[in-house]
Design a protein around this motif. Structure first.
Motif, mmCIF file in Angstrom:
data_model
loop_
_atom_site.group_PDB
_atom_site.id
_atom_site.type_symbol
_atom_site.label_atom_id
_atom_site.label_comp_id
_atom_site.label_asym_id
_atom_site.label_seq_id
_atom_site.Cartn_x
_atom_site.Cartn_y
_atom_site.Cartn_z
ATOM 1 N N LEU A 267 -29.698 27.048 -54.473
ATOM 2 C CA LEU A 267 -29.119 27.846 -55.387
ATOM 3 C C LEU A 267 -27.545 27.693 -56.146
ATOM 4 O O LEU A 267 -27.331 26.652 -57.375
ATOM 5 N N THR A 268 -26.936 27.479 -55.615
ATOM 6 C CA THR A 268 -25.453 27.034 -55.179
ATOM 7 C C THR A 268 -24.948 25.164 -56.147
ATOM 8 O O THR A 268 -24.770 25.646 -57.283
ATOM 9 N N LEU A 269 -25.953 24.717 -55.500
ATOM 10 C CA LEU A 269 -25.796 22.894 -55.592
ATOM 11 C C LEU A 269 -27.314 22.835 -56.895
ATOM 12 O O LEU A 269 -26.143 22.012 -57.753
ATOM 13 N N GLN A 270 -27.978 23.042 -56.983
ATOM 14 C CA GLN A 270 -28.744 22.287 -57.262
ATOM 15 C C GLN A 270 -29.151 23.522 -58.940
ATOM 16 O O GLN A 270 -30.540 23.427 -58.982
ATOM 17 N N LYS A 271 -28.831 24.732 -58.436
ATOM 18 C CA LYS A 271 -29.474 25.634 -59.371
ATOM 19 C C LYS A 271 -30.621 25.891 -59.099
ATOM 20 O O LYS A 271 -31.621 26.188 -60.436
ATOM 21 N N THR A 272 -31.353 26.093 -58.660
ATOM 22 C CA THR A 272 -32.761 26.147 -58.670
ATOM 23 C C THR A 272 -33.362 27.215 -56.924
ATOM 24 O O THR A 272 -32.077 27.622 -56.144
ATOM 25 N N ILE A 273 -34.158 28.202 -56.975
ATOM 26 C CA ILE A 273 -34.588 28.836 -56.146
ATOM 27 C C ILE A 273 -35.074 28.340 -55.083
ATOM 28 O O ILE A 273 -36.573 27.954 -55.159
ATOM 29 N N ALA A 274 -35.129 28.735 -53.875
ATOM 30 C CA ALA A 274 -35.914 27.756 -52.340
ATOM 31 C C ALA A 274 -36.251 29.377 -51.925
ATOM 32 O O ALA A 274 -35.564 29.815 -51.527
ATOM 33 N N GLU A 275 -37.251 29.509 -51.652
ATOM 34 C CA GLU A 275 -37.820 30.332 -50.529
ATOM 35 C C GLU A 275 -37.366 29.719 -49.348
ATOM 36 O O GLU A 275 -36.880 28.242 -48.391
ATOM 37 N N GLY A 276 -37.310 30.920 -48.272
ATOM 38 C CA GLY A 276 -37.093 29.639 -46.427
ATOM 39 C C GLY A 276 -37.775 28.540 -46.541
ATOM 40 O O GLY A 276 -37.498 27.606 -45.948
ATOM 41 N N ALA A 277 -39.300 28.749 -46.687
ATOM 42 C CA ALA A 277 -40.172 27.891 -46.083
ATOM 43 C C ALA A 277 -39.615 26.200 -47.338
ATOM 44 O O ALA A 277 -39.407 25.365 -46.264
ATOM 45 N N GLY A 278 -39.489 26.819 -48.380
ATOM 46 C CA GLY A 278 -39.047 25.530 -48.960
ATOM 47 C C GLY A 278 -38.297 24.710 -49.213
ATOM 48 O O GLY A 278 -37.579 24.047 -48.852
ATOM 49 N N ALA A 279 -37.053 25.609 -48.052
ATOM 50 C CA ALA A 279 -35.398 24.955 -48.189
ATOM 51 C C ALA A 279 -35.677 24.195 -46.670
ATOM 52 O O ALA A 279 -34.878 23.338 -46.178
ATOM 53 N N ALA A 280 -37.307 24.364 -45.842
ATOM 54 C CA ALA A 280 -36.908 23.867 -44.480
ATOM 55 C C ALA A 280 -36.510 22.109 -44.418
ATOM 56 O O ALA A 280 -35.949 22.009 -43.652
ATOM 57 N N GLY A 281 -37.020 21.243 -45.682
ATOM 58 C CA GLY A 281 -36.627 20.407 -45.316
ATOM 59 C C GLY A 281 -35.506 20.049 -45.025
ATOM 60 O O GLY A 281 -34.827 19.564 -44.752
ATOM 61 N N LEU A 282 -34.536 20.652 -46.577
ATOM 62 C CA LEU A 282 -32.865 20.641 -46.190
ATOM 63 C C LEU A 282 -32.334 21.065 -45.240
ATOM 64 O O LEU A 282 -32.147 20.627 -44.227
ATOM 65 N N ALA A 283 -32.986 22.361 -44.787
ATOM 66 C CA ALA A 283 -32.241 21.853 -43.632
ATOM 67 C C ALA A 283 -32.582 21.750 -42.369
ATOM 68 O O ALA A 283 -32.051 21.638 -41.231
ATOM 69 N N ALA A 284 -33.470 21.137 -42.184
ATOM 70 C CA ALA A 284 -33.594 19.372 -40.726
ATOM 71 C C ALA A 284 -32.468 17.847 -41.353
ATOM 72 O O ALA A 284 -32.122 18.009 -40.231
ATOM 73 N N MET A 285 -32.455 18.441 -43.316
ATOM 74 C CA MET A 285 -31.309 17.803 -42.685
ATOM 75 C C MET A 285 -30.189 17.673 -42.389
ATOM 76 O O MET A 285 -29.122 16.775 -41.266
ATOM 77 N N PHE A 286 -29.679 18.986 -42.627
ATOM 78 C CA PHE A 286 -28.688 19.758 -41.849
ATOM 79 C C PHE A 286 -28.685 19.984 -40.687
ATOM 80 O O PHE A 286 -27.541 19.724 -39.548
ATOM 81 N N THR A 287 -29.393 19.792 -39.667
ATOM 82 C CA THR A 287 -30.372 19.786 -37.739
ATOM 83 C C THR A 287 -30.454 18.904 -37.878
ATOM 84 O O THR A 287 -28.854 18.508 -36.586
ATOM 85 N N ASP A 288 -30.502 18.118 -38.180
ATOM 86 C CA ASP A 288 -30.456 16.476 -37.417
ATOM 87 C C ASP A 288 -29.559 15.135 -38.547
ATOM 88 O O ASP A 288 -30.652 14.698 -39.231
ATOM 89 N N PRO A 289 -28.159 15.416 -38.428
ATOM 90 C CA PRO A 289 -27.968 14.805 -40.084
ATOM 91 C C PRO A 289 -27.961 13.060 -39.467
ATOM 92 O O PRO A 289 -27.952 11.954 -40.819
ATOM 93 N N GLU A 290 -27.756 12.496 -38.643
ATOM 94 C CA GLU A 290 -27.567 11.178 -38.460
ATOM 95 C C GLU A 290 -28.327 10.542 -38.191
ATOM 96 O O GLU A 290 -28.444 9.436 -38.678
ATOM 97 N N ARG A 291 -30.153 10.763 -37.963
ATOM 98 C CA ARG A 291 -31.412 10.969 -38.750
ATOM 99 C C ARG A 291 -31.668 10.281 -40.003
ATOM 100 O O ARG A 291 -32.135 9.524 -40.833
ATOM 101 N N PHE A 292 -30.787 10.826 -40.215
ATOM 102 C CA PHE A 292 -31.255 10.774 -42.379
ATOM 103 C C PHE A 292 -29.892 9.835 -43.000
ATOM 104 O O PHE A 292 -30.172 9.906 -44.753
ATOM 105 N N ARG A 293 -28.721 9.808 -42.961
ATOM 106 C CA ARG A 293 -27.998 9.723 -42.967
ATOM 107 C C ARG A 293 -27.938 7.987 -43.342
ATOM 108 O O ARG A 293 -28.291 7.483 -42.504
ATOM 109 N N GLY A 294 -27.851 8.499 -44.659
ATOM 110 C CA GLY A 294 -27.486 6.408 -45.430
ATOM 111 C C GLY A 294 -28.997 6.098 -46.453
ATOM 112 O O GLY A 294 -29.406 5.372 -45.865
#
Length: 404
Positions: A267-294
């Motif tokens: 919402l604050t960065l992309q100016k779009t609305i995500a429900e909890g399930a819709g945001a789960a992929g981004l939550a995974a990146m926050f949870t395990d950042p090294e897996r996705f870095r780069g």
């Protein structure tokens, strides 16, 4: 048990072409900066029903015979599949009954009814609603439209990956929310069929780790209140589990604070609305950042149907976590001018007072004293502490409180 193939998914894409929106899949520089990956977002929240479920539902409904259409259809869902079936059934002139858990957000129930479906609320969880739907289907002879464990539904959801790889052919990873597994199953078949080196990573709420446990052959408890109710599934499908074992590389379990953070970031960065399930992929990146870095990462924002009150609560909680909203308590002498002095100090230090509670009639303070709770807005944690230090320098004892 035949599993869908890449050709099945390409056929599904032809069936829904022009009937379901081809949603944007574009770079998200702010999320890239936040995660230190190259992030692209597939905006499935832009569908008519604000979720990806339209793809699979439409493929299933198009494939019904005239006799099956006459019988009507029934589905169970926590909301998005319900709306998709209701919307496209109405367009095709098919009567639809939807069974939803009683915990389904009102916004999803109302939206489903608005599409003309008969809605029945039963059970606390999607699994409870499924039992009710199976019972009603048998009693009334309706065609069952499963939200994820269905050949046509799975191949319909797989069309998301086709579009993503057409738009960004060199994508390295896809991160897909996982409930029953229909979306990640279909997408993984499509992606691996085109680019076997694409990593398929699921994102599942830690409170409902059904697919994560199934792939490891272990039993895990499922339950609890999750912001991601759309993927709060205790029982994954037979088809979807078989597919996941073949083509899903891994699943990341995400906790509630990370889901809240992801909803807030969309919402604050992309100016779009995500429900909890819709945001789960981004939550995974926050949870395990090294897996996705780069890495070049494709996220599926699969749904945006969130209750406005709940969204407001998530935003306020994130402001509190970032210490941009701070609550403090002070025990004060009860004399004229003290409240004005405190307000002036906070204002002079750059704080913005949001709420004040002044109490005299509590027993844990002296008879000639008062207790004052103040909630104020700050720029960040350092600024909040500077405001508190200004109050302490004047002789006021300040205790930070947990807000929200």
């Amino acid at each position: 048990m035949r599993l869908p193939t890449l050709d099945d998914i390409r056929d599904a894409a032809r069936l829904i072409d022009g009937r379901v929106m081809r949603t944007p899949f574009v770079a998200a520089p702010k999320l890239s900066q936040l995660t230190r990956a190259e992030v692209f977002v597939k905006y499935e929240n832009m569908q008519v029903t604000n979720a990806f479920k339209e793809r699979g539902a439409l493929v299933k409904l198009i494939g019904l015979t005239d006799a099956e259409r006459a019988r009507g259809v029934i589905a169970m869902s926590a909301g998005n599949h319900a709306q998709a079936v209701a919307y496209h059934a109405a367009r095709l002139g098919i009567a639809a009954t939807i069974v939803m858990p009683v915990t389904t957000p009102h916004v999803k129930v109302q939206a489903t009814e608005a599409h003309g479906a008969r809605v029945i609320l039963e059970g606390e969880l999607v699994s409870d609603a499924q039992e009710a739907a199976e019972r009603i289907s048998a009693a009334e002879g309706m065609v069952w439209v499963h939200p994820y464990d269905d050949f046509d539904v799975i191949r319909g959801q797989g069309t998301i990956a086709l579009e993503m790889l057409e738009d960004v052919p060199d994508l390295g990873m896809m991160v897909v929310p996982v409930g029953g597994g229909g979306m990640i199953g279909g997408m993984a078949i499509a992606a691996k069929g085109i680019r076997p080196d694409v990593a398929m990573i699921g994102a599942e709420t830690k409170l409902y780790p059904a697919m994560w446990a199934a792939l490891r052959g272990i039993e895990m408890p499922s339950g609890g209140n999750t912001l991601a109710e759309g993927i709060a599934v205790r029982n994954v499908g037979h088809l979807t589990t078989a597919i996941a074992r073949e083509v899903v590389d891994d699943i990341v379990l995400v906790e509630e604070p990370m889901i809240e953070r992801a909803v807030n970031a969309y919402l604050t960065l992309q100016k779009t609305i995500a429900e909890g399930a819709g945001a789960a992929g981004l939550a995974a990146m926050f949870t395990d950042p090294e897996r996705f870095r780069g890495k070049k990462v494709g996220l599926v924002l699969c749904g945006g149907n969130i209750d406005p009150r709940l969204l407001a609560s998530v935003l306020m909680r994130e402001l509190a976590r970032e210490e941009r909203i701070v609550a403090i308590r002070m025990n004060l002498p009860d004399r004229p001018g003290v409240l004005g002095d405190i307000a002036t100090l906070i204002g002079s230090a750059g704080g913005n007072i949001l709420e004040v509670s002044h109490r005299r009639t509590v027993l844990d303070i002296p008879a000639k004293g008062a207790s004052l709770d103040v909630t104020f807005e700050a720029r960040n944690g350092r600024h909040a502490e500077a405001v508190c230090d200004a109050l302490r320098a004047r002789g006021y004892g300040v205790m930070r409180l947990q807000s929200y």
